[in-house]
Scaffold this motif. Structure first.
Motif, PDB file in Angstrom:
ATOM      1  N   PRO A  14       0.288  -0.998  -0.025  1.00 56.69           N
ATOM      2  CA  PRO A  14       0.051   0.019   0.389  1.00 56.69           C
ATOM      3  C   PRO A  14       1.023   1.227   0.139  1.00 56.69           C
ATOM      4  CG  PRO A  14      -0.601  -1.110   1.931  1.00 56.69           C
ATOM      5  CD  PRO A  14       0.598  -1.771   1.558  1.00 56.69           C
ATOM      6  N   ASP A  16      -0.153   4.297   1.269  1.00 56.94           N
ATOM      7  CA  ASP A  16      -0.863   4.465   1.726  1.00 56.94           C
ATOM      8  C   ASP A  16      -0.257   4.341   3.703  1.00 56.94           C
ATOM      9  OD1 ASP A  16      -2.873   5.848   3.526  1.00 56.94           O
ATOM     10  OD2 ASP A  16      -4.565   4.799   2.970  1.00 56.94           O
ATOM     11  N   SER A  17      -0.099   5.667   4.005  1.00 56.08           N
ATOM     12  CA  SER A  17       1.249   4.296   5.070  1.00 56.08           C
ATOM     13  C   SER A  17       0.111   4.550   6.772  1.00 56.08           C
ATOM     14  CB  SER A  17       2.082   5.411   5.575  1.00 56.08           C
ATOM     15  OG  SER A  17       1.769   7.102   6.026  1.00 56.08           O
ATOM     16  N   SER A  18      -1.289   5.200   6.051  1.00 59.09           N
ATOM     17  CA  SER A  18      -2.464   4.479   7.381  1.00 59.09           C
ATOM     18  C   SER A  18      -2.742   2.988   7.433  1.00 59.09           C
ATOM     19  CB  SER A  18      -3.342   6.082   6.895  1.00 59.09           C
ATOM     20  OG  SER A  18      -4.228   5.252   5.357  1.00 59.09           O
ATOM     21  N   SER A  19      -2.637   3.167   6.103  1.00 59.15           N
ATOM     22  CA  SER A  19      -2.468   0.833   6.607  1.00 59.15           C
ATOM     23  C   SER A  19      -1.538   0.540   6.932  1.00 59.15           C
ATOM     24  CB  SER A  19      -2.110   0.878   4.914  1.00 59.15           C
ATOM     25  OG  SER A  19      -1.319   0.142   4.824  1.00 59.15           O
ATOM     26  N   TRP A  21      -1.671   1.477   9.976  1.00 60.74           N
ATOM     27  CA  TRP A  21      -2.565   1.491  10.787  1.00 60.74           C
ATOM     28  C   TRP A  21      -3.669   0.316  11.851  1.00 60.74           C
ATOM     29  CZ3 TRP A  21       0.184   3.322  15.714  1.00 60.74           C
ATOM     30  CH2 TRP A  21       1.269   3.446  15.556  1.00 60.74           C
ATOM     31  N   ARG A  22      -3.560  -0.374  10.341  1.00 59.36           N
ATOM     32  CA  ARG A  22      -5.009  -1.335  10.113  1.00 59.36           C
ATOM     33  C   ARG A  22      -4.640  -2.935  10.603  1.00 59.36           C
ATOM     34  NH1 ARG A  22      -6.754   3.102   6.136  1.00 59.36           N
ATOM     35  NH2 ARG A  22      -5.857   1.778   4.969  1.00 59.36           N
ATOM     36  N   THR A  24      -6.238  -5.412   9.424  1.00 58.20           N
ATOM     37  CA  THR A  24      -6.510  -6.414   7.704  1.00 58.20           C
ATOM     38  C   THR A  24      -4.801  -6.196   6.890  1.00 58.20           C
ATOM     39  OG1 THR A  24      -7.293  -5.146   7.177  1.00 58.20           O
ATOM     40  CG2 THR A  24      -9.172  -5.934   8.213  1.00 58.20           C
ATOM     41  N   ASP A  25      -4.620  -4.356   6.686  1.00 59.17           N
ATOM     42  CA  ASP A  25      -3.445  -4.924   6.204  1.00 59.17           C
ATOM     43  C   ASP A  25      -1.881  -5.421   6.845  1.00 59.17           C
ATOM     44  OD1 ASP A  25      -5.149  -3.114   3.956  1.00 59.17           O
ATOM     45  OD2 ASP A  25      -4.900  -1.642   5.428  1.00 59.17           O
ATOM     46  N   ASP A  28      -2.198  -9.009   5.158  1.00 60.40           N
ATOM     47  CA  ASP A  28      -2.118  -8.710   4.138  1.00 60.40           C
ATOM     48  C   ASP A  28      -0.522  -8.951   4.004  1.00 60.40           C
ATOM     49  OD1 ASP A  28      -2.653  -9.018   1.513  1.00 60.40           O
ATOM     50  OD2 ASP A  28      -2.229  -7.033   1.339  1.00 60.40           O
TER      51      ASP A  28
END
Ligand SMILES: [Zn+2]
Ligand SMILES: [Zn+2]
Length: 325
Positions: A14, A16-19, A21-22, A24-25, A28
């Motif tokens: 990704p 998007d570096s906010s991923s 903090w998720r 699910t990401d 993955d």
């Protein structure tokens, strides 16, 4: 083939570096390890240091050696009882004889840590130890990390042959490895190769280091003990403008593990016979561990540019700010 693997890796990562903090990401991303040979420089160290931290957290997370250090009546029997309980809980579906054998293996390793901590007494660098270290260094005592050759004045100060010697600071300082801005930098210090805080003890663990390498190393042992981003500051090496400085601990870690000139044509310069310098392998890449290279003075592509007046080098380092994402 490598480019195909790298392309897939980039597609699946990704932007998007906010991923980060998720969860699910993260799951993955963790299912797609970076392809081998993604990092052009220092890949073995970058992988090994990550694995070493996982290993330490795994062992200490199972059973913390510090629980047994203080009470010297605690033995491997006590450790084994605790480890076995954890192994039984974590791996309950595995056969019992395998769980016992595994717990024994883990307990032996943990007990070694316990004993290291118990014996751990900072070997005070007595004058005799200092003398031994200087003698062992032969006619050219050097920093074990960067190969900097200590001056006779520094040796005299270290052995306290002459009281109150102030070392002469250099007029010019290597901006990438700024030893010589402070007088501590050029002193000789006794480095604990494995930091005392990390369980290092005993005389074999001692080596001579310049003050700059010693302070930049501190109690760190893994490249991931330092910031993941280089400090930011703007300066020019010849015609090339740089925006970041190599993190001092990266410099120390890469120097100490490489310990030789990496000139592509081969070179006999090692940390034992020459001072070594850090430089980006390619000026178009950032000075981070995937792009940092070690050279001797002769093969250093920045030999004509890296030395700055001491005050200028000081200002460049004083100006540094942590880079923001
Ligand atoms: Zn050094
Ligand atoms: Zn060389």
């Amino acid at each position: 083939m490598l480019l195909t693997r790298l392309s897939h890796y980039i597609d699946g990562t990704p932007h998007d570096s906010s991923s980060l903090w998720r969860m699910t990401d993260l799951v993955d991303m963790s299912s797609r390890p970076p392809p081998d040979a993604m990092l052009p420089r220092n890949e073995p160290m970058l992988r090994a240091d990550a694995y070493a931290i996982w290993f330490r957290w795994f062992m200490e997370g199972l059973c913390n050696p510090l629980r047994y250090v203080e009470d010297e009546t605690k033995t491997i029997i006590d450790v084994l009882a605790d480890v076995l309980a954890r192994v039984d809980a974590l791996y309950s579906s595995e056969p019992q004889d395998e769980r016992i054998a595994f717990a024994q293996k883990i307990s032996q390793r943990i007990m070694l840590e316990v004993e290291r901590h118990r014996q751990l007494k900072r070997v005070g660098a007595s004058r005799a130890i200092k003398r031994d270290l200087v003698d062992a260094a032969g006619s050219e005592p050097r920093c074990w990390i960067c190969g900097f050759k200590f001056s006779g004045q520094a040796v005299d100060r270290f052995l306290k042959k002459r009281k109150g010697i102030e070392l002469d600071l250099p007029k010019f300082v290597d901006v990438l490895k700024p030893r010589g801005i402070l007088s501590r930098d050029i002193r000789i210090e006794v480095d604990h190769i494995v930091p005392v805080a990390g369980g290092g003890g005993g005389k074999d663990n001692l080596a001579l280091a310049c003050g700059w390498c010693n302070k930049s190393k501190g109690a760190r042992t893994s490249i991931y003990d330092a910031d993941g981003r280089p400090p930011r500051s703007v300066y020019a090496l010849g015609s090339v403008v740089w925006h970041e400085l190599p993190h001092p601990f990266w410099t120390v870690r890469i120097l100490a593990t490489r310990a030789r000139c990496e000139h592509a044509g081969g070179c006999s310069a090692t940390v034992k016979n020459a001072e070594l310098f850090i430089a980006p392998g390619d000026a178009r890449g950032a000075p981070n561990p995937s792009n940092l290279h070690i050279y001797c003075a002769e093969h250093d592509p920045y030999a004509a540019h890296r030395f700055f007046g001491r005050e200028v080098a000081k200002r460049i380092w004083d100006d540094r700010a942590r880079a923001v994402a």
